[in-house]
Motif scaffolding. Structure first.
Motif, short mmCIF file in Angstrom:
data_model
loop_
_atom_site.label_atom_id
_atom_site.label_comp_id
_atom_site.label_asym_id
_atom_site.label_seq_id
_atom_site.Cartn_x
_atom_site.Cartn_y
_atom_site.Cartn_z
N SER A 86 0.81 -1.21 0.00
CA SER A 86 0.00 0.00 0.00
C SER A 86 0.86 1.27 0.00
O SER A 86 2.00 1.27 0.43
CB SER A 86 -0.90 -0.01 1.24
OG SER A 86 -1.61 1.21 1.35
N PHE A 87 0.24 2.34 -0.47
CA PHE A 87 0.82 3.67 -0.35
C PHE A 87 -0.09 4.57 0.48
O PHE A 87 0.05 5.78 0.47
CB PHE A 87 1.04 4.29 -1.75
CG PHE A 87 2.20 3.66 -2.49
CD1 PHE A 87 3.47 4.19 -2.38
CD2 PHE A 87 2.00 2.55 -3.29
CE1 PHE A 87 4.54 3.61 -3.06
CE2 PHE A 87 3.07 1.97 -3.98
CZ PHE A 87 4.33 2.50 -3.86
N GLN A 88 -1.03 3.96 1.21
CA GLN A 88 -1.97 4.69 2.05
C GLN A 88 -1.48 4.73 3.49
O GLN A 88 -1.28 3.67 4.10
CB GLN A 88 -3.36 4.03 2.00
CG GLN A 88 -3.97 4.03 0.62
CD GLN A 88 -4.18 5.43 0.09
OE1 GLN A 88 -4.62 6.32 0.80
NE2 GLN A 88 -3.84 5.65 -1.17
N ASN A 89 -1.31 5.92 4.03
CA ASN A 89 -0.73 6.11 5.36
C ASN A 89 -1.48 5.34 6.45
O ASN A 89 -0.87 4.88 7.40
CB ASN A 89 -0.69 7.60 5.70
CG ASN A 89 0.45 7.93 6.64
OD1 ASN A 89 1.20 7.06 7.06
ND2 ASN A 89 0.58 9.18 6.96
N THR A 90 -2.77 5.18 6.30
CA THR A 90 -3.56 4.51 7.33
C THR A 90 -3.42 2.99 7.30
O THR A 90 -3.92 2.32 8.21
CB THR A 90 -5.05 4.88 7.19
OG1 THR A 90 -5.47 4.53 5.86
CG2 THR A 90 -5.26 6.37 7.43
N SER A 91 -2.75 2.45 6.32
CA SER A 91 -2.68 0.99 6.19
C SER A 91 -1.40 0.37 6.74
O SER A 91 -1.25 -0.84 6.75
CB SER A 91 -2.84 0.59 4.72
OG SER A 91 -1.74 1.05 3.97
N GLU A 103 5.23 4.84 7.18
CA GLU A 103 4.46 5.99 7.65
C GLU A 103 5.31 7.26 7.60
O GLU A 103 4.85 8.32 7.15
CB GLU A 103 3.96 5.74 9.08
CG GLU A 103 3.23 6.92 9.68
CD GLU A 103 3.03 6.79 11.17
OE1 GLU A 103 1.93 7.15 11.63
OE2 GLU A 103 3.97 6.35 11.88
N CYS A 106 5.92 8.25 3.93
CA CYS A 106 4.66 8.73 3.35
C CYS A 106 4.37 10.15 3.84
O CYS A 106 4.00 11.03 3.05
CB CYS A 106 3.53 7.78 3.73
SG CYS A 106 1.92 8.21 3.01
N GLU A 110 4.21 13.52 1.49
CA GLU A 110 2.98 14.32 1.43
C GLU A 110 3.19 15.76 1.89
O GLU A 110 2.61 16.68 1.33
CB GLU A 110 1.89 13.67 2.29
CG GLU A 110 1.34 12.40 1.70
CD GLU A 110 0.31 11.73 2.59
OE1 GLU A 110 0.00 12.26 3.70
OE2 GLU A 110 -0.20 10.67 2.20
#
Length: 191
Positions: A86-91, A103, A106, A110
């Motif tokens: 993933s590239f989603q911070n919450t994952s 994290e 990322c 951002e």
């Protein structure tokens, strides 16, 4: 901007000996040393994380953001973890070193979109009195995987090599001589 643990901070309380001070002196650059003694990448030390240093500086503009950390994660035996898809911070599983590093990267990508971002992989210290720090290869192997995934350049002081006068030299073994007391005058001192 330099963020990291006591090695970034320069634990001997001589700012000029840390990476930010050396870069400032060598290149006549303005640097911000946000490193904090004892900081971790993962949540193993929830009240002292490297990501907080980024958060505290997120409204400032920098040409470069240099990340460092992992020693305290190894010291406290944080799970190494694995690189995510993933590239989603919450994952990211921030309880692991790998998830915490994802994290951190990322967040840097951002919030510091105009800066070049890099990561310093800490040098080895095979004679350190803490067994956890004698072999951090598992942490830094996954750090390279995470950096590659995110397209982040890294300086591998742990197992990397460079050319000096036409000869290949290992940063830790040959240049820093981390298995000796040449530059590390106190047994176990990694600062």
């Amino acid at each position: 901007l330099f963020v990291g643990d006591s090695i970034t901070y320069a634990d001997d309380h001589n700012y000029a000996n840390g990476w930010p001070g050396r870069i400032a002196n060598l290149f006549r650059a303005e640097t911000t040393n946000a490193g904090v003694i004892g900081a971790s990448i993962s949540t193993i030390r929830p009240n002292n994380r490297v990501i907080t240093q980024l958060e505290n500086n997120r409204y400032n503009k920098y040409d470069y953001v240099i990340l460092h950390g992992g020693v305290n994660d190894a010291w406290d035996k944080a799970a190494v973890g694995i690189k995510s898809d993933s590239f989603q911070n919450t994952s990211f599983d921030t309880s692991t070193f790998a998830g915490g590093l994802e994290e951190l990267i990322c967040y840097a990508v951002e919030h510091f979109e105009d800066a070049k971002i890099g990561y310093i992989i800490n040098y080895s210290r095979p004679t350190c009195t803490s067994e956890e720090l004698q072999d951090m290869s598992e942490y830094f192997n996954v750090a390279k995987e995470v950096c590659d995934k995110w397209g982040i350049s890294y300086l591998d002081l742990y197992s990397g090599k460079t050319e000096v006068d036409g000869e290949e030299k290992a940063y830790s073994a040959d240049l820093l001589q981390t298995s000796t007391d040449t530059y590390f005058t106190q047994e176990g001192d990694i600062h």
